[in-house]
Design an enzyme around this catalytic site. Structure first.
Site, PDB file in Angstrom:
ATOM      1  N   GLU A   1      47.226  18.919 -26.567  1.00  0.00           N
ATOM      2  CA  GLU A   1      48.692  19.074 -26.542  1.00  0.00           C
ATOM      3  C   GLU A   1      49.370  17.721 -26.370  1.00  0.00           C
ATOM      4  O   GLU A   1      50.384  17.424 -27.004  1.00  0.00           O
ATOM      5  CB  GLU A   1      49.090  20.029 -25.403  1.00  0.00           C
ATOM      6  CG  GLU A   1      48.495  21.413 -25.584  1.00  0.00           C
ATOM      7  CD  GLU A   1      49.028  22.433 -24.581  1.00  0.00           C
ATOM      8  OE1 GLU A   1      48.677  22.316 -23.384  1.00  0.00           O
ATOM      9  OE2 GLU A   1      49.791  23.321 -24.989  1.00  0.00           O
TER      10      GLU A   1
ATOM     11  N   GLU B   1      41.516  27.280 -23.872  1.00  0.00           N
ATOM     12  CA  GLU B   1      42.367  28.203 -23.101  1.00  0.00           C
ATOM     13  C   GLU B   1      41.905  29.639 -23.277  1.00  0.00           C
ATOM     14  O   GLU B   1      41.923  30.432 -22.334  1.00  0.00           O
ATOM     15  CB  GLU B   1      43.831  28.064 -23.541  1.00  0.00           C
ATOM     16  CG  GLU B   1      44.538  26.816 -23.034  1.00  0.00           C
ATOM     17  CD  GLU B   1      44.315  25.588 -23.908  1.00  0.00           C
ATOM     18  OE1 GLU B   1      43.423  25.606 -24.783  1.00  0.00           O
ATOM     19  OE2 GLU B   1      45.037  24.601 -23.713  1.00  0.00           O
TER      20      GLU B   1
HETATM   21  C1  1HE Z   1      37.697  18.727 -14.690  1.00  0.00           C
HETATM   22  C2  1HE Z   1      38.205  19.090 -15.966  1.00  0.00           C
HETATM   23  C3  1HE Z   1      39.420  19.821 -15.997  1.00  0.00           C
HETATM   24  C4  1HE Z   1      36.347  18.035 -16.256  1.00  0.00           C
HETATM   25  N1  1HE Z   1      40.033  20.093 -14.821  1.00  0.00           N
HETATM   26  N2  1HE Z   1      38.343  19.038 -13.566  1.00  0.00           N
HETATM   27  N3  1HE Z   1      40.049  22.114 -20.047  1.00  0.00           N
HETATM   28  C5  1HE Z   1      38.783  22.564 -20.202  1.00  0.00           C
HETATM   29  O1  1HE Z   1      38.494  23.733 -20.134  1.00  0.00           O
HETATM   30  C6  1HE Z   1      37.760  21.487 -20.389  1.00  0.00           C
HETATM   31  C7  1HE Z   1      36.836  21.449 -19.191  1.00  0.00           C
HETATM   32  N4  1HE Z   1      35.931  20.295 -19.221  1.00  0.00           N
HETATM   33  C8  1HE Z   1      34.811  20.272 -19.965  1.00  0.00           C
HETATM   34  O2  1HE Z   1      34.517  21.169 -20.758  1.00  0.00           O
HETATM   35  C9  1HE Z   1      33.917  19.092 -19.793  1.00  0.00           C
HETATM   36  O3  1HE Z   1      34.256  18.458 -18.562  1.00  0.00           O
HETATM   37  C10 1HE Z   1      34.032  18.023 -20.922  1.00  0.00           C
HETATM   38  C11 1HE Z   1      33.433  18.587 -22.214  1.00  0.00           C
HETATM   39  C12 1HE Z   1      35.474  17.595 -21.153  1.00  0.00           C
HETATM   40  C13 1HE Z   1      33.250  16.745 -20.498  1.00  0.00           C
HETATM   41  O4  1HE Z   1      31.925  17.100 -20.123  1.00  0.00           O
HETATM   42  P1  1HE Z   1      31.072  16.110 -19.198  1.00  0.00           P
HETATM   43  O5  1HE Z   1      29.682  16.673 -19.120  1.00  0.00           O
HETATM   44  O6  1HE Z   1      31.233  14.709 -19.671  1.00  0.00           O
HETATM   45  O7  1HE Z   1      31.778  16.144 -17.743  1.00  0.00           O
HETATM   46  P2  1HE Z   1      31.679  17.267 -16.578  1.00  0.00           P
HETATM   47  O8  1HE Z   1      30.410  17.059 -15.804  1.00  0.00           O
HETATM   48  O9  1HE Z   1      31.913  18.625 -17.108  1.00  0.00           O
HETATM   49  O10 1HE Z   1      32.949  16.892 -15.681  1.00  0.00           O
HETATM   50  C14 1HE Z   1      32.990  15.739 -14.855  1.00  0.00           C
HETATM   51  C15 1HE Z   1      33.926  16.054 -13.704  1.00  0.00           C
HETATM   52  O11 1HE Z   1      35.241  16.260 -14.222  1.00  0.00           O
HETATM   53  C16 1HE Z   1      33.560  17.358 -13.005  1.00  0.00           C
HETATM   54  O12 1HE Z   1      33.977  17.224 -11.642  1.00  0.00           O
HETATM   55  P3  1HE Z   1      32.917  16.860 -10.481  1.00  0.00           P
HETATM   56  O13 1HE Z   1      33.757  16.806  -9.238  1.00  0.00           O
HETATM   57  O14 1HE Z   1      31.894  17.947 -10.512  1.00  0.00           O
HETATM   58  O15 1HE Z   1      32.329  15.513 -10.859  1.00  0.00           O
HETATM   59  C17 1HE Z   1      34.462  18.377 -13.658  1.00  0.00           C
HETATM   60  O16 1HE Z   1      34.721  19.502 -12.856  1.00  0.00           O
HETATM   61  C18 1HE Z   1      35.723  17.551 -13.862  1.00  0.00           C
HETATM   62  N5  1HE Z   1      36.549  18.087 -14.926  1.00  0.00           N
HETATM   63  N6  1HE Z   1      37.337  18.649 -16.910  1.00  0.00           N
HETATM   64  C19 1HE Z   1      39.488  19.712 -13.642  1.00  0.00           C
HETATM   65  N7  1HE Z   1      39.996  20.170 -17.145  1.00  0.00           N
HETATM   66  C20 1HE Z   1      49.539  23.135 -19.938  1.00  0.00           C
HETATM   67  S1  1HE Z   1      48.335  24.267 -20.162  1.00  0.00           S
HETATM   68  C21 1HE Z   1      46.938  23.424 -20.679  1.00  0.00           C
HETATM   69  C22 1HE Z   1      45.756  24.334 -20.541  1.00  0.00           C
HETATM   70  C23 1HE Z   1      44.447  23.614 -20.632  1.00  0.00           C
HETATM   71  O17 1HE Z   1      44.375  22.429 -20.798  1.00  0.00           O
HETATM   72  S2  1HE Z   1      43.081  24.607 -20.476  1.00  0.00           S
HETATM   73  C24 1HE Z   1      41.754  23.600 -20.886  1.00  0.00           C
HETATM   74  C25 1HE Z   1      41.176  22.941 -19.689  1.00  0.00           C
END
Ligand code: 1HE
Length: 259
Positions: free
Chosen positions: A113, A133
């Protein structure tokens, strides 16, 4: 720069502002604080800035909404939250300068977005686009429902949200999620090159492209043609346009395609 925010890093490269999403440990997920900083940055650009580049620190552009902040929100807070994103991203799309997004790794959910609010998107080979989402049981709230169908069509956006499908850089460029596809690690350089180039445009041309062209595209053809005529008249009456035409007629301007 003097006013150093916490989720973003700001750096000046001549008349180009480089805005870096700076939460690589969280894959640059967008917290409320990050959105407020984006709103502040793009609504009050430092003087002399004529283009901006947005990119992400680390391997990913942006993993979207910071999901850790979502759990406690009720409907009213959810509405206000979405409207905050709309306000912030409107300052990017309808702000003072062209904005180029340098994409890599995850460009997902709210990250897509954000990218969609930029005027030009450059995707490197590591880029992947998705709208998770649907998987998360929520809906887009950062402007995708209005912006993405204009880039890729309602059918493709529906598919991305219904199936959670991931789109790579090559396909993303082909369907209109990005205007440029470049090699791995090259999107920031290309975005900066484009930013420095567009910063040299006549200000009225950039203003018309940012503020008028999308409104013409949303208008009926008759209204659009009238708006086009008015803007064409204003643009050609500026001193900048007159000087550029004079240079061309005196054979001092570059020909089309000349470096
Ligand atoms: C996060 C977020 C997040 C990572 N919010 N903490 N977005 C998503 O559903 C995408 C979610 N993220 C992922 O699918 C993956 O993180 C990735 C593919 C982007 C990257 O993977 P990777 O293996 O490099 O990283 P990871 O191990 O998954 O994440 C590293 C850290 O970042 C981990 O935290 P930690 O404390 O365990 O180290 C994750 O929890 C954190 N992290 N993404 C919070 N999104 C206005 S409305 C908009 C609506 C949306 O955007 S919905 C889509 C949300």
């Amino acid at each position: 720069m003097s006013d150093i925010p916490t989720c973003l890093q700001l750096q000046r490269d001549g008349d180009v502002l480089i805005v870096t999403l700076n939460r690589p440990a969280k894959r640059n997920a967008l917290s409320d604080a990050a959105i407020l900083e984006l709103e502040h940055t793009f609504s009050q650009l430092p003087s002399g800035i004529r283009a901006a580049v947005i990119h992400g620190q680390g391997e990913h552009f942006c993993a979207g909404l910071d999901l850790s902040e979502l759990r406690e929100r009720d409907a009213e807070a959810g509405l206000m939250h979405s409207r905050l994103w709309h306000r912030a991203f409107d300052h990017i799309q309808f702000g003072a300068v062209p904005v180029i997004a340098a994409l890599k790794g995850a460009v997902v959910g709210g990250g897509l977005e954000l990218a969609a609010a930029a005027h030009i998107r450059v995707a490197d080979a590591s880029t992947f686009f998705a709208l998770p989402e649907g998987m998360r049981g929520i809906f887009v709230g950062g402007g995708a429902a209005a912006r993405l169908p204009r880039l890729i069509g309602v059918a493709r956006m529906t598919d991305m949200m219904m199936t959670g499908r991931v789109i790579d850089a090559t396909e993303g460029e082909r369907i209109g999620l990005a205007q440029y596809a470049v090699g791995a690690g090259k999107s920031l350089d290309k975005a900066l090159e484009i930013a420095h180039q567009v910063a040299k445009n006549a200000p009225m041309t950039n203003y018309a492209l940012i503020h008028v062209l999308p409104r013409i595209a949303d208008a009926s053809p008759e209204q659009g043609l009238m708006m086009e005529a008015l803007v064409a008249a204003i643009a050609q009456s500026t001193g900048e346009a007159k000087a550029r035409l004079e240079q061309f007629l005196n054979k001092q301007a570059k020909k089309v395609g000349e470096a």
